[in-house]
Design a protein around this motif. Structure first.
Motif, mmCIF file in Angstrom:
data_model
loop_
_atom_site.group_PDB
_atom_site.id
_atom_site.type_symbol
_atom_site.label_atom_id
_atom_site.label_comp_id
_atom_site.label_asym_id
_atom_site.label_seq_id
_atom_site.Cartn_x
_atom_site.Cartn_y
_atom_site.Cartn_z
ATOM 1 N N HIS A 58 0.798 -1.233 0.000
ATOM 2 C CA HIS A 58 0.000 0.000 0.000
ATOM 3 C C HIS A 58 0.824 1.274 0.000
ATOM 4 C CE1 HIS A 58 -3.750 -2.153 0.541
ATOM 5 N NE2 HIS A 58 -3.182 -2.866 1.497
ATOM 6 N N CYS A 59 2.020 1.230 0.594
ATOM 7 C CA CYS A 59 2.772 2.465 0.775
ATOM 8 C C CYS A 59 4.265 2.156 0.802
ATOM 9 C CB CYS A 59 2.342 3.130 2.096
ATOM 10 S SG CYS A 59 3.099 4.734 2.422
ATOM 11 N N CYS A 60 5.077 3.130 0.367
ATOM 12 C CA CYS A 60 6.528 3.005 0.467
ATOM 13 C C CYS A 60 7.119 4.386 0.709
ATOM 14 C CB CYS A 60 7.124 2.359 -0.786
ATOM 15 S SG CYS A 60 6.809 3.254 -2.330
ATOM 16 N N CYS A 61 8.268 4.430 1.394
ATOM 17 C CA CYS A 61 8.921 5.711 1.676
ATOM 18 C C CYS A 61 10.408 5.481 1.933
ATOM 19 C CB CYS A 61 8.277 6.413 2.879
ATOM 20 S SG CYS A 61 8.343 5.481 4.427
ATOM 21 N N PHE A 62 11.228 6.484 1.606
ATOM 22 C CA PHE A 62 12.669 6.413 1.796
ATOM 23 C C PHE A 62 13.074 7.050 3.129
ATOM 24 C CE2 PHE A 62 12.548 6.115 -2.859
ATOM 25 C CZ PHE A 62 13.500 5.134 -3.098
ATOM 26 N N SER A 63 14.186 6.569 3.667
ATOM 27 C CA SER A 63 14.828 7.260 4.778
ATOM 28 C C SER A 63 15.487 8.522 4.232
ATOM 29 C CB SER A 63 15.877 6.362 5.428
ATOM 30 O OG SER A 63 16.921 6.065 4.492
ATOM 31 N N ALA A 64 15.932 9.383 5.138
ATOM 32 C CA ALA A 64 16.515 10.656 4.718
ATOM 33 C C ALA A 64 17.729 10.469 3.811
ATOM 34 C CB ALA A 64 16.890 11.481 5.945
ATOM 35 N N SER A 65 18.529 9.454 4.079
ATOM 36 C CA SER A 65 19.725 9.196 3.268
ATOM 37 C C SER A 65 19.400 8.532 1.942
ATOM 38 C CB SER A 65 20.702 8.311 4.044
ATOM 39 O OG SER A 65 20.146 7.009 4.226
ATOM 40 N N GLY A 66 18.215 7.910 1.867
ATOM 41 C CA GLY A 66 17.844 7.154 0.678
ATOM 42 C C GLY A 66 18.377 5.740 0.656
ATOM 43 N N HIS A 67 19.117 5.350 1.705
ATOM 44 C CA HIS A 67 19.717 4.014 1.736
ATOM 45 C C HIS A 67 18.741 2.940 2.203
ATOM 46 C CE1 HIS A 67 23.903 6.092 2.187
ATOM 47 N NE2 HIS A 67 23.472 6.063 0.944
ATOM 48 N N ILE A 68 17.646 3.363 2.861
ATOM 49 C CA ILE A 68 16.656 2.408 3.352
ATOM 50 C C ILE A 68 15.291 2.774 2.776
ATOM 51 C CG2 ILE A 68 15.509 1.448 5.387
ATOM 52 C CD1 ILE A 68 17.983 2.112 7.009
ATOM 53 N N LEU A 69 14.566 1.759 2.354
ATOM 54 C CA LEU A 69 13.203 1.930 1.875
ATOM 55 C C LEU A 69 12.281 1.127 2.770
ATOM 56 C CD1 LEU A 69 11.307 2.969 -0.509
ATOM 57 C CD2 LEU A 69 11.552 0.642 -1.424
ATOM 58 N N ALA A 70 11.175 1.729 3.197
ATOM 59 C CA ALA A 70 10.153 1.016 3.966
ATOM 60 C C ALA A 70 8.945 0.782 3.072
ATOM 61 C CB ALA A 70 9.748 1.823 5.193
ATOM 62 N N SER A 71 8.326 -0.391 3.213
ATOM 63 C CA SER A 71 7.095 -0.706 2.488
ATOM 64 C C SER A 71 6.151 -1.434 3.435
ATOM 65 C CB SER A 71 7.390 -1.576 1.262
ATOM 66 O OG SER A 71 7.954 -2.820 1.650
#
Length: 429
Positions: A58-71
């Motif tokens: 349903h959703c995804c977003c990056f950490s501030a550094s862009g090294h981690i993605l959450a879904s």
């Protein structure tokens, strides 16, 4: 101006969310996958798609550094991914096991929020992957979440229409009904609005919902002076539920996507419409601005993600340029009239106008006041002479429904007339 520069069509089902880092674009879908693309040429990364979820993502977003993605997914989990190699870093299980509808990193990426269909909201330690706090809203599913730019608080939105504000310790600061038919998305402008004699920082929040509205709020919060949420305005333009909204990185633009299949870009200072994009063929479910370059991504139930590029121009210049082609009202098409009605807050009349094929030339014979106050019919067609006779007898109810007529203005049913004319032409030969 804005132009379409690329279309991604790799998902096999509805696109639910898209998100940018400084170098990547992530998209997720009902097809259970997350896909990663390079912003340099929009090529898909070798380790994409990411597959771990067993149900829709349903959703995804990056950490501030862009090294981690959450879904997050209907499967009740929020997964953290290493964007450099596609490896799974952690699987965070919602305590209730309920489908997770939304996830957001805090601005410094030390925390992650996940919100679920049963109303539970969890604050995770994004470094240890441990649950920090858990709470819940009274009614509805959690479907929206946004952190304030300073990270001191975050806002959640529910399917029942409530905006709830939480501090960084998961204490509920405030809750109020924002959208009668349910909230679909919310987002903070990254640029604070300065003001106040005490040097307070005010943050601009946008929310959208099933009521077809985009609302702008101003929020202030300090631990010493407390919290305040003020409603500011409504942005018009859509004529159907608004499913997504997002601020540009500099806070100068706000974009929204709707069930009406359109994407609208607003100037946040004047609240004027800068661009209306109509490339998608089904509901627009997600939109996002890139952080460092003037790129916009929009995703849809048509399974595609469109990438748009903005010219380096001021919002004022863009607005003037878009106004010029439509300076003569008499040249408006029926669709142009429909868009104008929506912009005037008269979206309920769009169906009536389209049914009667009213274009710009005929619109000039009406006034804004008559459109808003008089042009309301009961949905049935009558012979003009019979209806005029009915009204002349001071009858103010519908002959079909017996309900009170809000207006006695008669609008010709041109569609029916053309159908009759065609039948006569066919049968009188």
């Amino acid at each position: 101006m804005v132009k379409l520069i690329h279309t991604l069509a790799d998902h096999d089902d509805d696109v639910n969310c898209c998100a940018f880092s400084s170098s990547l674009l992530a998209t997720c879908s009902l097809d259970k996958t997350i896909r990663l693309y390079s912003l340099s040429d929009f090529s898909e990364l070798p380790h994409s798609p990411l597959k771990s979820h067993t149900y829709a993502v349903h959703c995804c977003c990056f950490s501030a550094s862009g090294h981690i993605l959450a879904s997050c997914s209907t499967d009740g989990t929020t997964v953290l991914w290493d964007t450099q190699n596609g490896q799974t870093l952690a699987v965070l299980e919602q305590p209730s096991g309920s489908p997770v509808r939304v996830c957001r990193f805090s601005p410094d990426s030390t925390c992650l929020v996940s919100g679920a269909a049963d109303g539970t909201v969890v604050l995770w330690n994004a470094q240890s992957y441990k649950l920090y706090r858990c709470a819940s809203v009274k009614d509805g599913s959690l479907v929206a979440c946004a952190f304030s730019p300073n990270g001191n608080f975050f806002v959640t939105g529910s399917s029942c229409g409530d905006l709830t504000v939480w501090d960084d310790k998961m204490r509920c600061l405030h809750s109020e009904k924002a959208h009668d038919l349910g909230i679909t998305c919310c987002d903070f402008s990254s640029q604070p609005v300065s003001g106040g004699e005490q040097g307070l920082q005010f943050f601009r929040l946008a929310s959208c919902g099933q009521d077809c509205q985009i609302k702008i709020w101003v929020i202030s919060f300090t631990h010493t002076l407390g919290f305040e949420l003020k409603y500011k305005s409504i942005l018009s333009g859509h004529c159907a539920p608004v499913l997504t909204c997002a601020f540009s990185h500099d806070g100068q633009m706000l974009v929204s996507g709707s069930v009406d299949k359109s994407v609208i870009v607003y100037d946040t200072n004047t609240e004027d419409i800068l661009h209306t994009l109509t490339q998608h063929t089904r509901y627009v479910t997600t939109c996002a601005f890139a952080p460092n370059i003037l790129l916009l991504a929009t995703g849809s139930m048509d399974k595609t993600v469109n990438i748009w590029q903005f010219d380096l121009e001021t919002p004022c210049q863009a607005r003037i340029a878009e106004d010029q082609p439509k300076q003569f009202t008499e040249d408006w098409s029926e669709d142009d009239v429909s868009n104008w009605l929506c912009a005037q807050g008269l979206k309920d009349l769009v169906g009536i106008f389209k049914m009667n094929n009213i274009d710009g030339r005929e619109l000039l014979n009406l006034t804004k006041e008559s459109l808003a106050d008089d042009l309301k019919i009961d949905g049935y067609s009558y012979e003009k002479e019979a209806m005029e006779n009915w009204i002349s007898k001071k009858k103010r109810t519908s002959p079909m429904t017996n309900l009170v007529l809000p207006s006695v203005v008669l609008i010709p049913n041109r569609t029916l007339k053309m159908a009759i004319d065609r039948w006569l032409e066919t049968h009188q030969k």
